[in-house]
Design a protein around this motif. Structure first.
Motif, mmCIF file in Angstrom:
data_model
loop_
_atom_site.group_PDB
_atom_site.id
_atom_site.type_symbol
_atom_site.label_atom_id
_atom_site.label_comp_id
_atom_site.label_asym_id
_atom_site.label_seq_id
_atom_site.Cartn_x
_atom_site.Cartn_y
_atom_site.Cartn_z
ATOM 1 N N ASN A 8 33.020 30.613 26.343
ATOM 2 C CA ASN A 8 33.850 29.600 26.991
ATOM 3 C C ASN A 8 35.159 30.206 27.501
ATOM 4 O OD1 ASN A 8 34.260 27.013 27.903
ATOM 5 N ND2 ASN A 8 35.251 26.330 26.000
ATOM 6 N N ALA A 9 35.067 31.393 28.079
ATOM 7 C CA ALA A 9 36.252 32.058 28.635
ATOM 8 C C ALA A 9 36.788 31.258 29.818
ATOM 9 C CB ALA A 9 35.879 33.468 29.097
ATOM 10 N N LEU A 10 38.056 31.429 30.114
ATOM 11 C CA LEU A 10 38.617 30.766 31.297
ATOM 12 C C LEU A 10 37.955 31.310 32.553
ATOM 13 C CD1 LEU A 10 42.487 30.730 30.638
ATOM 14 C CD2 LEU A 10 40.934 28.769 30.637
ATOM 15 N N SER A 11 37.727 32.631 32.574
ATOM 16 C CA SER A 11 37.129 33.212 33.769
ATOM 17 C C SER A 11 36.358 34.479 33.452
ATOM 18 C CB SER A 11 38.213 33.531 34.807
ATOM 19 O OG SER A 11 39.048 34.567 34.356
ATOM 20 N N ALA A 12 35.399 34.779 34.330
ATOM 21 C CA ALA A 12 34.722 36.085 34.367
ATOM 22 C C ALA A 12 35.077 36.662 35.721
ATOM 23 C CB ALA A 12 33.221 35.903 34.238
ATOM 24 N N ASP A 13 35.607 37.894 35.744
ATOM 25 C CA ASP A 13 36.201 38.413 36.966
ATOM 26 C C ASP A 13 35.467 39.655 37.478
ATOM 27 O OD1 ASP A 13 37.964 36.747 35.438
ATOM 28 O OD2 ASP A 13 39.641 37.438 36.638
ATOM 29 N N HIS A 14 35.449 39.831 38.773
ATOM 30 C CA HIS A 14 34.761 40.885 39.538
ATOM 31 C C HIS A 14 33.343 40.447 39.864
ATOM 32 C CE1 HIS A 14 37.678 44.120 39.758
ATOM 33 N NE2 HIS A 14 37.982 43.946 38.485
ATOM 34 N N LEU A 15 32.377 40.632 38.912
ATOM 35 C CA LEU A 15 31.014 40.104 39.030
ATOM 36 C C LEU A 15 30.204 40.682 40.188
ATOM 37 C CD1 LEU A 15 31.886 36.333 38.322
ATOM 38 C CD2 LEU A 15 30.921 37.986 36.707
ATOM 39 N N LEU A 16 30.557 41.869 40.661
ATOM 40 C CA LEU A 16 29.801 42.485 41.764
ATOM 41 C C LEU A 16 28.340 42.672 41.382
ATOM 42 C CD1 LEU A 16 32.775 43.103 42.565
ATOM 43 C CD2 LEU A 16 31.980 45.260 43.466
ATOM 44 N N GLN A 17 28.136 42.987 40.092
ATOM 45 C CA GLN A 17 26.782 43.294 39.622
ATOM 46 C C GLN A 17 26.237 42.209 38.698
ATOM 47 O OE1 GLN A 17 25.257 45.806 40.909
ATOM 48 N NE2 GLN A 17 27.070 46.653 41.914
ATOM 49 N N ALA A 18 26.789 40.999 38.766
ATOM 50 C CA ALA A 18 26.301 39.925 37.885
ATOM 51 C C ALA A 18 24.821 39.660 38.163
ATOM 52 C CB ALA A 18 27.122 38.656 38.116
ATOM 53 N N SER A 19 24.052 39.469 37.083
ATOM 54 C CA SER A 19 22.615 39.216 37.253
ATOM 55 C C SER A 19 22.393 37.739 37.591
ATOM 56 C CB SER A 19 21.894 39.535 35.939
ATOM 57 O OG SER A 19 22.308 38.595 34.955
ATOM 58 N N ASP A 20 21.166 37.408 37.992
ATOM 59 C CA ASP A 20 20.844 36.004 38.259
ATOM 60 C C ASP A 20 21.054 35.156 37.012
ATOM 61 O OD1 ASP A 20 20.250 36.704 40.809
ATOM 62 O OD2 ASP A 20 18.063 36.528 40.613
#
Ligand code: NIG
Ligand code: FE
Length: 405
Positions: free
Chosen positions: A265-277
């Motif tokens: 439950n983080a406020l944000s996840a940042d960058h995410l260039l390689q985030a998976s589906d």
């Protein structure tokens, strides 16, 4: 604190709301035409259609600002920066342009470690002076709240120095600062991943809490820096201490940082260039904001994060500059908007939402800033043009004429 009336607004872009907007909701800017705003003691007391009878106590207590038929928006919120640092890395930039790689420069003792040396050697006064100038240029582009991370000290004294610089500047500069502890930015040479995490948790973070020096805690969850497993351990402990969480997630390789951010439950996840589906799906179902940093991808010549796909999947997306001396030496809001629209395929409406109400949510402040709603802070910008659509169209140029803070 002054009272203001802003009138002659052709297009009032309210971004109305008190929480992050997901998916399709990001297109709704809550526009009011031929509008006016009243700000009483720094707080918005009216925002709506213009009339001769705007609600206020005594007209003589108010200063009128004529928007001259231009568009008016909430002040921009840059929710991910590293603006307190000493030294520069212009050599590293030219090496990268010739094919060197960001992570290998760091693994050879340059990159972040280079800035750590310079920041350890700078005095509190030197750091404050240089960071203040950086805030001035952000303010000129319409930024009224900025997040700033530590992380260029790694040792206790320098991390505290960076956070104290932000506390001091928050008092004396009009731009509001939300400070984040990013001690977990790199591992100092004399520690292992585990022993450094224990050092931060026992020696540094209790002092930060005691002196209220940072609201959030962040970690560089990345191959060769902190593993997802150690990031979970560290962030859970930080959460117990009262920090709100942010993660540098899935930037260079896929590590499951997006899933971890949603799980905690983080406020944000940042960058995410390689985030998976799977990571994108987890974020879409959560209250965690997906914060995208297009200027960093541009500067590192990487593929952009999949902004369009994330919004279509139902994520709440924010945009930020990531201003720092290495991967992105730019705090340009105009360039951020242009790249997001051209390469990440956000619409102009989504880009505006991403820099206002969703950015406020990424800082846990959507109740107070990020939209032009009654009861929120009177942080307002007037453009030089009649429509918000000039923001991506006037590529890399500052469209902001007046800032009310
Ligand atoms: O968000 N990725 C890690 N941290 C920063 C870069 C810091 C630096 O290169 O100095 C970032 O890109
Ligand atoms: Fe960053």
């Amino acid at each position: 604190m002054k009272n203001y009336i802003i009138d002659n607004i052709s297009q009032l872009v309210t971004c109305s709301g008190f929480s992050a907007k997901h998916g399709k909701e990001m297109s709704n800017l809550g526009i009011i035409e031929n509008a006016a705003i009243v700000i009483t003691r720094g707080i918005i007391s009216y925002a709506g259609p213009y009339s001769d009878n705007l609600p206020m106590d005594r007209l003589e207590d108010y200063t009128t600002i004529d928007a001259e038929g231009n568009a008016v928006l909430p002040g921009f919120i840059d929710s991910h920066t590293h603006f307190v640092f000493a030294g520069y890395r212009e050599e590293e930039f030219s090496w990268r342009m010739q094919g060197d790689n960001y992570m290998s420069i760091m693994q050879q003792g340059g990159g972040i470690y280079n800035t750590v040396d310079a920041t350890r050697n700078a005095s509190f006064e030197e750091l404050t002076a240089i960071a203040e100038l950086r805030l001035d240029s952000m303010f000129a582009m319409g930024v009224t709240t900025v997040e700033g991370k530590s992380g260029y000290g790694l040792d206790k004294d320098t991390e505290l120095k960076q956070l104290r610089v932000m506390k001091e500047l928050n008092k004396k500069h009009p731009v509001d600062i939300v400070a984040t502890y990013l001690g977990a930015h790199a591992i100092p040479k004399e520690y292992t991943e585990k022993t450094y995490i224990d050092y931060m948790l026992t020696e540094v973070m209790p002092v930060i809490r005691e002196e209220s020096l940072a609201k959030c805690c962040d970690i560089f969850c990345e191959k060769g820096v902190f593993t997802a497993e150690n990031s979970r351990y560290f962030l859970q402990a930080a959460q117990k201490m009262g920090f709100q969480l942010k993660i540098h997630a899935d930037e260079i390789v896929t590590t499951g940082g997006a899933e971890l951010a949603a799980e905690l439950n983080a406020l944000s996840a940042d960058h995410l260039l390689q985030a998976s589906d799977k990571g994108i799906e987890a974020l879409a179902k959560s209250d965690t904001v997906a914060t995208l940093l297009p200027c960093t991808a541009f500067s590192l010549k990487k593929e952009y994060a999949q902004g369009r796909k994330m919004i279509d999947a139902g994520c709440a997306v924010a945009l930020a500059t990531d201003f720092n001396p290495g991967s992105c030496f730019s705090s340009s809001i105009p360039l951020t908007i242009a790249l997001a629209c051209i390469y990440m395929k956000l619409t102009p409406e989504e880009a505006v939402t991403a820099l206002t109400i969703n950015a406020a949510a990424a800082l846990g402040k959507a109740d107070f800033i990020g939209s032009i709603d009654v009861g929120k802070k009177g942080d307002i910008i007037i453009l030089k043009y009649p429509s918000y659509k000039f923001l991506p169209y006037h590529i890399g140029m500052n469209c902001v004429k007046t800032i009310i803070k």
